[in-house]
Design a protein around this motif. Sequence first.
Motif, PDB file in Angstrom:
ATOM      1  N   MET A   1      30.359  -6.562  10.203  1.00 31.24           N
ATOM      2  CA  MET A   1      30.375  -6.477  11.659  1.00 31.24           C
ATOM      3  C   MET A   1      28.962  -6.654  12.200  1.00 31.24           C
ATOM      4  N   THR A   2      28.857  -7.339  13.357  1.00 28.93           N
ATOM      5  CA  THR A   2      27.564  -7.572  13.988  1.00 28.93           C
ATOM      6  C   THR A   2      26.877  -6.256  14.324  1.00 28.93           C
ATOM      7  N   THR A   3      25.588  -6.200  14.040  1.00 26.95           N
ATOM      8  CA  THR A   3      24.792  -5.038  14.406  1.00 26.95           C
ATOM      9  C   THR A   3      24.067  -5.327  15.710  1.00 26.95           C
ATOM     10  N   VAL A   4      24.345  -4.527  16.725  1.00 28.74           N
ATOM     11  CA  VAL A   4      23.711  -4.693  18.025  1.00 28.74           C
ATOM     12  C   VAL A   4      22.323  -4.083  17.980  1.00 28.74           C
ATOM     13  N   PRO A   5      21.294  -4.788  18.442  1.00 27.34           N
ATOM     14  CA  PRO A   5      19.957  -4.184  18.468  1.00 27.34           C
ATOM     15  C   PRO A   5      19.903  -3.012  19.431  1.00 27.34           C
ATOM     16  N   HIS A   6      19.024  -2.070  19.131  1.00 28.98           N
ATOM     17  CA  HIS A   6      18.822  -0.897  19.974  1.00 28.98           C
ATOM     18  C   HIS A   6      17.428  -0.941  20.577  1.00 28.98           C
ATOM     19  N   LEU A   7      17.296  -0.356  21.753  1.00 26.28           N
ATOM     20  CA  LEU A   7      16.001  -0.187  22.394  1.00 26.28           C
ATOM     21  C   LEU A   7      15.668   1.300  22.432  1.00 26.28           C
ATOM     22  N   ALA A   8      14.423   1.645  22.179  1.00 27.76           N
ATOM     23  CA  ALA A   8      13.991   3.034  22.242  1.00 27.76           C
ATOM     24  C   ALA A   8      13.674   3.403  23.679  1.00 27.76           C
ATOM     25  N   LEU A   9      14.345   4.439  24.187  1.00 29.54           N
ATOM     26  CA  LEU A   9      14.052   4.939  25.528  1.00 29.54           C
ATOM     27  C   LEU A   9      12.778   5.774  25.497  1.00 29.54           C
ATOM     28  N   ASN A  10      12.313   6.179  26.677  1.00 24.38           N
ATOM     29  CA  ASN A  10      11.002   6.837  26.751  1.00 24.38           C
ATOM     30  C   ASN A  10      10.978   8.241  26.157  1.00 24.38           C
ATOM     31  N   ASN A  11      12.160   8.777  25.775  1.00 29.99           N
ATOM     32  CA  ASN A  11      12.189  10.072  25.090  1.00 29.99           C
ATOM     33  C   ASN A  11      12.585   9.935  23.626  1.00 29.99           C
ATOM     34  N   GLY A  12      12.614   8.682  23.130  1.00 28.74           N
ATOM     35  CA  GLY A  12      12.910   8.434  21.734  1.00 28.74           C
ATOM     36  C   GLY A  12      14.364   8.175  21.418  1.00 28.74           C
ATOM     37  N   VAL A  13      15.263   8.423  22.368  1.00 36.04           N
ATOM     38  CA  VAL A  13      16.688   8.130  22.160  1.00 36.04           C
ATOM     39  C   VAL A  13      16.878   6.619  22.118  1.00 36.04           C
ATOM     40  N   ALA A  14      17.723   6.143  21.202  1.00 39.27           N
ATOM     41  CA  ALA A  14      17.971   4.707  21.056  1.00 39.27           C
ATOM     42  C   ALA A  14      19.256   4.332  21.783  1.00 39.27           C
ATOM     43  N   ILE A  15      19.197   3.293  22.608  1.00 42.94           N
ATOM     44  CA  ILE A  15      20.361   2.800  23.341  1.00 42.94           C
ATOM     45  C   ILE A  15      20.714   1.399  22.838  1.00 42.94           C
ATOM     46  N   PRO A  16      21.989   1.124  22.550  1.00 46.82           N
ATOM     47  CA  PRO A  16      22.369  -0.249  22.199  1.00 46.82           C
ATOM     48  C   PRO A  16      22.037  -1.194  23.351  1.00 46.82           C
ATOM     49  N   GLN A  17      21.497  -2.354  23.018  1.00 47.28           N
ATOM     50  CA  GLN A  17      21.110  -3.281  24.079  1.00 47.28           C
ATOM     51  C   GLN A  17      22.325  -3.952  24.719  1.00 47.28           C
ATOM     52  N   LEU A  18      23.426  -4.014  24.006  1.00 44.92           N
ATOM     53  CA  LEU A  18      24.671  -4.568  24.533  1.00 44.92           C
ATOM     54  C   LEU A  18      25.718  -3.464  24.560  1.00 44.92           C
ATOM     55  N   GLY A  19      26.295  -3.227  25.723  1.00 46.42           N
ATOM     56  CA  GLY A  19      27.355  -2.241  25.859  1.00 46.42           C
ATOM     57  C   GLY A  19      28.551  -2.836  26.563  1.00 46.42           C
ATOM     58  N   PHE A  20      29.522  -1.974  26.852  1.00 45.65           N
ATOM     59  CA  PHE A  20      30.761  -2.402  27.490  1.00 45.65           C
ATOM     60  C   PHE A  20      30.981  -1.574  28.744  1.00 45.65           C
ATOM     61  N   GLY A  21      31.122  -2.246  29.886  1.00 41.97           N
ATOM     62  CA  GLY A  21      31.331  -1.564  31.151  1.00 41.97           C
ATOM     63  C   GLY A  21      32.797  -1.538  31.550  1.00 41.97           C
TER      64      GLY A  21
END
Length: 276
Positions: free
Chosen positions: A1-21
């Motif tokens: 399965m494709t691995t979505v890249p994550h971005l580090a937020l300013n408190n260190g929490v990682a958010i997936p760069q691609l999500g579903f709305g």
Amino acid sequence: MTTVPHLALNNGVAIPQLGFGVFQVPAEDTAKVVRTALETGYRSIDTAAAYRNEAGVGEALRAAGLPRDELFITTKLWNSDQGYDSTLRAFDTSMGKLGLDYLDLYLIHWPLPARDTYVDTWRAFEKLQADGRVRAIGVSNFQIPHLRRLFDETDVVPAVNQIELHPHLQQPELRTFHAEHGIATEAWSPLAQGALLAEETITALASKYGKSPAQIVLRWHLQIGNVVIPKSVTTSRIAENFELFDFELDADDVLAIGEMDKGTRTGPDPDTFNVG
């Protein structure tokens, strides 16, 4: 399965760069649609109290049976619940509908500048984060003056600002401000509700890369550093919007899309929107 890249937020929490709305997904369809997204590989789901489908998101999460730490769930406080005490009550309501013990990201949906309640609301957000009930807190549709006021009067810099952003509304000044202050830019209406998918620049690039116009625009978002949350209720489109990681736009093509900015919105102006 494709691995979505994550971005580090300013408190260190990682958010997936691609999500579903799930904006405008009917409540009765939400559980099925979100389950399809999770089966496709999405792990970030973006909802809001105002969408009236948080319960459907929660149902899908329970049915999927995925480990909680693999998921990134966002919801938003609606305008009528702004204020310190009312925010805390609204958060409890949302969490009950989602069926979660903690939330990954909580956003103030709109600044409502005429009401002047977003600072007190933000202080409640700070408490929720300090209490461990939310991993990251942020805002949506905030302009630079709204953000500066939070900086001046509160303690926590928002981790995210979710704003309308697409090739016709690129908001370069606001994105630059975000970058300077460690705020992640998250794009809602990333395809301008489909309004730009027939534009010659986009269709030509779709032909060049053998991709759909939507995939071209979503890939552009990723390459300029946005977090992006496309929405669809169609199984094939949900899958298509996830297939963004087997190609990359040339630098010149990113610049060509950058020249499409018209400054036109599909939604309200945050400086004047005070509804709800």
